[in-house]
Design an enzyme around this catalytic site. Structure first.
Site, PDB file in Angstrom:
ATOM      1  N   ALA A  65       0.872  -1.174   0.000  1.00 36.02           N
ATOM      2  CA  ALA A  65       0.000   0.000   0.000  1.00 36.02           C
ATOM      3  C   ALA A  65       0.910   1.225   0.000  1.00 36.02           C
ATOM      4  O   ALA A  65       2.073   1.156   0.430  1.00 36.02           O
ATOM      5  CB  ALA A  65      -0.882  -0.019   1.235  1.00 36.02           C
ATOM      6  N   GLY A 110       0.579  -4.991   0.811  1.00 39.90           N
ATOM      7  CA  GLY A 110      -0.639  -5.016  -0.004  1.00 39.90           C
ATOM      8  C   GLY A 110      -0.434  -5.734  -1.338  1.00 39.90           C
ATOM      9  O   GLY A 110      -1.396  -6.258  -1.924  1.00 39.90           O
ATOM     10  N   GLU A 113      -0.874  -9.299  -0.562  1.00 40.02           N
ATOM     11  CA  GLU A 113      -2.305  -9.517  -0.320  1.00 40.02           C
ATOM     12  C   GLU A 113      -3.084  -9.545  -1.637  1.00 40.02           C
ATOM     13  O   GLU A 113      -4.015 -10.339  -1.807  1.00 40.02           O
ATOM     14  CB  GLU A 113      -2.830  -8.419   0.621  1.00 40.02           C
ATOM     15  CG  GLU A 113      -2.239  -8.589   2.026  1.00 40.02           C
ATOM     16  CD  GLU A 113      -2.462  -7.391   2.932  1.00 40.02           C
ATOM     17  OE1 GLU A 113      -2.152  -6.253   2.501  1.00 40.02           O
ATOM     18  OE2 GLU A 113      -2.929  -7.578   4.063  1.00 40.02           O
ATOM     19  N   GLU A 133       4.442  -5.294   7.232  1.00 41.72           N
ATOM     20  CA  GLU A 133       3.669  -4.215   7.869  1.00 41.72           C
ATOM     21  C   GLU A 133       4.096  -3.893   9.297  1.00 41.72           C
ATOM     22  O   GLU A 133       4.113  -2.730   9.700  1.00 41.72           O
ATOM     23  CB  GLU A 133       2.168  -4.555   7.865  1.00 41.72           C
ATOM     24  CG  GLU A 133       1.485  -4.343   6.524  1.00 41.72           C
ATOM     25  CD  GLU A 133       1.521  -5.574   5.633  1.00 41.72           C
ATOM     26  OE1 GLU A 133       2.336  -6.486   5.881  1.00 41.72           O
ATOM     27  OE2 GLU A 133       0.731  -5.612   4.672  1.00 41.72           O
TER      28      GLU A 133
HETATM   29  N1  CO8 Z   1       4.598   3.203  -0.766  1.00 38.53           N
HETATM   30  C1  CO8 Z   1       4.955   4.371  -1.322  1.00 38.53           C
HETATM   31  N2  CO8 Z   1       6.060   4.516  -2.063  1.00 38.53           N
HETATM   32  C2  CO8 Z   1       6.837   3.444  -2.228  1.00 38.53           C
HETATM   33  C3  CO8 Z   1       6.525   2.185  -1.682  1.00 38.53           C
HETATM   34  C4  CO8 Z   1       5.330   2.088  -0.914  1.00 38.53           C
HETATM   35  N3  CO8 Z   1       4.901   0.931  -0.388  1.00 38.53           N
HETATM   36  N4  CO8 Z   1       7.517   1.320  -2.014  1.00 38.53           N
HETATM   37  C5  CO8 Z   1       8.397   2.011  -2.757  1.00 38.53           C
HETATM   38  N5  CO8 Z   1       8.000   3.290  -2.891  1.00 38.53           N
HETATM   39  C6  CO8 Z   1       8.675   4.374  -3.602  1.00 38.53           C
HETATM   40  C7  CO8 Z   1       9.888   4.853  -2.860  1.00 38.53           C
HETATM   41  O1  CO8 Z   1       9.528   5.766  -1.842  1.00 38.53           O
HETATM   42  C8  CO8 Z   1      10.698   5.472  -3.966  1.00 38.53           C
HETATM   43  O2  CO8 Z   1      10.157   6.727  -4.258  1.00 38.53           O
HETATM   44  P1  CO8 Z   1      11.161   7.997  -4.529  1.00 38.53           P
HETATM   45  O3  CO8 Z   1      11.938   7.615  -5.745  1.00 38.53           O
HETATM   46  O4  CO8 Z   1      10.224   9.129  -4.733  1.00 38.53           O
HETATM   47  O5  CO8 Z   1      12.018   8.097  -3.307  1.00 38.53           O
HETATM   48  C9  CO8 Z   1      10.397   4.564  -5.162  1.00 38.53           C
HETATM   49  O6  CO8 Z   1       9.199   3.887  -4.821  1.00 38.53           O
HETATM   50  C10 CO8 Z   1      11.474   3.542  -5.408  1.00 38.53           C
HETATM   51  O7  CO8 Z   1      11.679   2.830  -4.200  1.00 38.53           O
HETATM   52  P2  CO8 Z   1      13.122   2.639  -3.534  1.00 38.53           P
HETATM   53  O8  CO8 Z   1      14.027   3.732  -3.928  1.00 38.53           O
HETATM   54  O9  CO8 Z   1      12.926   2.377  -2.066  1.00 38.53           O
HETATM   55  O10 CO8 Z   1      13.586   1.304  -4.288  1.00 38.53           O
HETATM   56  P3  CO8 Z   1      14.615   0.227  -3.769  1.00 38.53           P
HETATM   57  O11 CO8 Z   1      14.859  -0.694  -4.922  1.00 38.53           O
HETATM   58  O12 CO8 Z   1      15.793   0.851  -3.103  1.00 38.53           O
HETATM   59  O13 CO8 Z   1      13.829  -0.589  -2.610  1.00 38.53           O
HETATM   60  C11 CO8 Z   1      11.931  -1.755  -1.688  1.00 38.53           C
HETATM   61  C12 CO8 Z   1      12.719  -1.378  -2.935  1.00 38.53           C
HETATM   62  C13 CO8 Z   1      12.793  -2.688  -0.797  1.00 38.53           C
HETATM   63  C14 CO8 Z   1      10.696  -2.486  -2.138  1.00 38.53           C
HETATM   64  C15 CO8 Z   1      11.574  -0.479  -0.883  1.00 38.53           C
HETATM   65  O14 CO8 Z   1      10.991   0.480  -1.775  1.00 38.53           O
HETATM   66  C16 CO8 Z   1      10.590  -0.720   0.227  1.00 38.53           C
HETATM   67  O15 CO8 Z   1      10.958  -1.225   1.290  1.00 38.53           O
HETATM   68  N6  CO8 Z   1       9.305  -0.333   0.014  1.00 38.53           N
HETATM   69  C17 CO8 Z   1       8.273  -0.455   1.025  1.00 38.53           C
HETATM   70  C18 CO8 Z   1       7.845  -1.891   1.183  1.00 38.53           C
HETATM   71  C19 CO8 Z   1       6.788  -2.016   2.267  1.00 38.53           C
HETATM   72  O16 CO8 Z   1       7.033  -1.803   3.442  1.00 38.53           O
HETATM   73  N7  CO8 Z   1       5.572  -2.409   1.868  1.00 38.53           N
HETATM   74  C20 CO8 Z   1       4.447  -2.562   2.762  1.00 38.53           C
HETATM   75  C21 CO8 Z   1       3.646  -1.303   2.815  1.00 38.53           C
HETATM   76  S1  CO8 Z   1       2.366  -1.348   4.034  1.00 38.53           S
HETATM   77  C22 CO8 Z   1       1.143  -2.225   3.311  1.00 38.53           C
HETATM   78  O17 CO8 Z   1       1.240  -2.684   2.208  1.00 38.53           O
HETATM   79  C23 CO8 Z   1      -0.104  -2.377   4.115  1.00 38.53           C
HETATM   80  C24 CO8 Z   1      -1.245  -2.987   3.345  1.00 38.53           C
HETATM   81  C25 CO8 Z   1      -2.540  -2.847   4.093  1.00 38.53           C
HETATM   82  C26 CO8 Z   1      -2.956  -1.420   4.200  1.00 38.53           C
HETATM   83  C27 CO8 Z   1      -4.190  -1.275   4.980  1.00 38.53           C
HETATM   84  C28 CO8 Z   1      -4.538   0.200   5.128  1.00 38.53           C
HETATM   85  C29 CO8 Z   1      -5.396   0.495   6.252  1.00 38.53           C
END
Ligand code: CO8
Length: 259
Positions: A65, A110, A113, A133
């Site tokens: 998400a 997400g 999921e 998460e």
């Molecule tokens: N949300 C928003 N932006 C994201 C997300 C995300 N989940 N993942 C990546 N991005 C963005 C980064 O911020 C970055 O943006 P910018 O270039 O503007 O800085 C761009 O995508 C590229 O990402 P990275 O530079 O971080 O790329 P890397 O190759 O270095 O890393 C990763 C890749 C390891 C995947 C890293 O991006 C990461 O850890 N992302 C987050 C993963 C995460 O924690 N996902 C779970 C999110 S929570 C969730 O899904 C909950 C679901 C249920 C929600 C219920 C709501 C009530």
């Protein structure tokens, strides 16, 4: 069908939905979730489409998400956001079409999921998958606490959710989270091959099988057996049941009419 964050391609009986926010690793904001839900509502009415493939543009399937979107939500807004994902993913699970997730890269939170709401998951060797998460101070919110234990068992689901560990495609296959792992260049070939194999079979027999499995998982075994026998019986109202059995007896390949 025109969407901002989805690319839709329909070719014969197969629709490919590509989530297209590569700049954010296809993270799911409310707009994208609403588009996915609307797209499934549209496709449900399209009798020409029997198989739907979901994949992501760029190096991610879906990296979760959208954290930027979620960060400042209040409790009510967060609950509503969670429900929008749950409803959209339920529409996938309850679709009469067969849905295959082609996992091309990061499949996190997400994204995992979303993949679990699909019928089948094929992963490239590049996939990293998990439910991180708790590292963000939240629980899974788009169905992860419910679908993951049903897919991989309670013990493994608890391990993955409590640790937030992100695992590779091979490990995901070994615990039953993905069906198969292939090299990235063969991902679409594998997915389309499976789609076409499914399309060779009697359409309603496949649909009723999906319904029996998914509805059966929600109820006790006796009720599940009742659901199965009802849907098995319903197959005998189709032309394809006659053709399937006649072709066997006549020692020829069945020519199904999808009726
Ligand atoms: N949300 C928003 N932006 C994201 C997300 C995300 N989940 N993942 C990546 N991005 C963005 C980064 O911020 C970055 O943006 P910018 O270039 O503007 O800085 C761009 O995508 C590229 O990402 P990275 O530079 O971080 O790329 P890397 O190759 O270095 O890393 C990763 C890749 C390891 C995947 C890293 O991006 C990461 O850890 N992302 C987050 C993963 C995460 O924690 N996902 C779970 C999110 S929570 C969730 O899904 C909950 C679901 C249920 C929600 C219920 C709501 C009530």
């Amino acid at each position: 069908m025109k969407y901002k964050n989805l690319i839709i391609e329909i070719n014969k009986n197969i629709c490919i939905i590509k989530i297209n926010r590569p700049q954010a690793l296809n993270a799911l904001n409310i707009e994208t979730i609403t588009e996915i839900h609307n797209c499934f509502k549209e496709l449900e009415k399209n009798d020409n489409v029997d198989i739907i493939i979901i994949m992501g543009e760029g190096k991610a399937f879906v990296a979760g998400a959208d954290i930027s979107y979620m960060k400042n939500l209040n409790a009510v807004e967060a609950k509503e956001f969670g429900l929008s994902g749950i409803n959209a993913f339920n529409a996938i699970e309850n679709s009469k079409k067969i849905v295959i997730a082609a996992l091309n890269g990061f499949t996190l939170g997400g994204g995992c999921e979303l993949a679990m709401a699909c019928d089948i998951r094929i992963a490239s060797t590049k996939v990293k998958i998990g439910q991180p998460e708790v590292s963000l101070g939240i629980t899974p919110g788009f169905g992860g606490t419910q679908r993951l234990p049903r897919l991989v068992g309670v013990a493994k689901a608890k391990e993955l959710i409590y640790t937030g560990n992100i695992i590779d495609a091979q490990e995901a296959e070994s615990i039953g989270l993905v069906n198969k792992v292939v090299e990235p260049e063969f991902l679409m070939e594998e997915v389309l091959g499976m789609a076409n194999k499914i399309l060779e079979n009697a359409k309603f027999a496949v649909r009723y099988s999906k319904e029996a499995i998914d509805k059966g998982l929600q109820v006790d075994k006796t009720t599940g057996m009742f659901i199965e026998s009802s849907l098995f019986g319903l197959c005998f109202s189709t032309d394809d049941q006659q053709e399937g059995m006649l072709s066997f007896l006549e020692k020829r390949k069945a020519v199904f009419k999808d009726k």
